[in-house]
Write a protein that holds these residues in place. Structure first.
Motif, mmCIF file in Angstrom:
data_model
loop_
_atom_site.group_PDB
_atom_site.id
_atom_site.type_symbol
_atom_site.label_atom_id
_atom_site.label_comp_id
_atom_site.label_asym_id
_atom_site.label_seq_id
_atom_site.Cartn_x
_atom_site.Cartn_y
_atom_site.Cartn_z
ATOM 1 N N ARG A 150 6.528 5.524 -5.922
ATOM 2 C CA ARG A 150 6.142 6.333 -7.087
ATOM 3 C C ARG A 150 6.526 7.793 -6.891
ATOM 4 N N ALA A 151 6.325 8.311 -5.694
ATOM 5 C CA ALA A 151 6.643 9.712 -5.410
ATOM 6 C C ALA A 151 8.145 9.989 -5.498
ATOM 7 N N THR A 174 0.837 -1.205 0.000
ATOM 8 C CA THR A 174 0.000 0.000 0.000
ATOM 9 C C THR A 174 0.868 1.250 0.000
ATOM 10 N N ILE A 175 1.111 1.815 1.161
ATOM 11 C CA ILE A 175 1.786 3.105 1.261
ATOM 12 C C ILE A 175 3.201 3.079 0.702
ATOM 13 N N GLU A 229 3.100 3.947 -2.923
ATOM 14 C CA GLU A 229 2.919 5.386 -3.129
ATOM 15 C C GLU A 229 4.231 6.126 -2.932
ATOM 16 N N HIS A 230 4.962 5.767 -1.887
ATOM 17 C CA HIS A 230 6.253 6.411 -1.632
ATOM 18 C C HIS A 230 7.238 6.122 -2.758
#
Length: 96
Positions: A61-62, A54-55, A58-59
């Motif tokens: 990709r960022a 999950t998170i 996102e990290h």
């Protein structure tokens, strides 16, 4: 489920991740087992897996366009499931 028999779970998991059950010294295995018998450790381990799906994505990709700025050691493996010889160097060359 893991908490019902943490010794079995951890021994089986580490044997699959490593080159086999004998990849760890008796002292190291005893310490891993001691820690993993704690319900808080099991909970934290499960949360780490959840975050990876999950998170953490996102990290990743960022930060996809960023490079690691400090010297970094990438371990490789001849037998286990880690990076094989040369994979770390090839991956590093792909980073911007």
């Amino acid at each position: 489920m893991i908490g019902d028999d943490p010794d079995f779970y951890l021994r089986a998991k580490l044997a699959r991740w490593a080159a086999g059950a004998d990849a760890f010294t008796d002292e190291a295995m005893a310490d891993y087992l001691r820690c993993f018998r704690d319900q808080a450790t099991i909970h934290a381990s499960c949360e780490d897996y959840r975050a990876a799906a999950t998170i953490d994505l996102e990290h990743d990709r960022a930060n996809a366009d960023r490079r690691i700025a400090c010297p970094t050691l990438a371990r490789t493996s001849h037998t286990g499931r880690g990076l094989r010889r040369g994979q770390a160097a090839r991956a590093a060359r792909l980073w911007p």
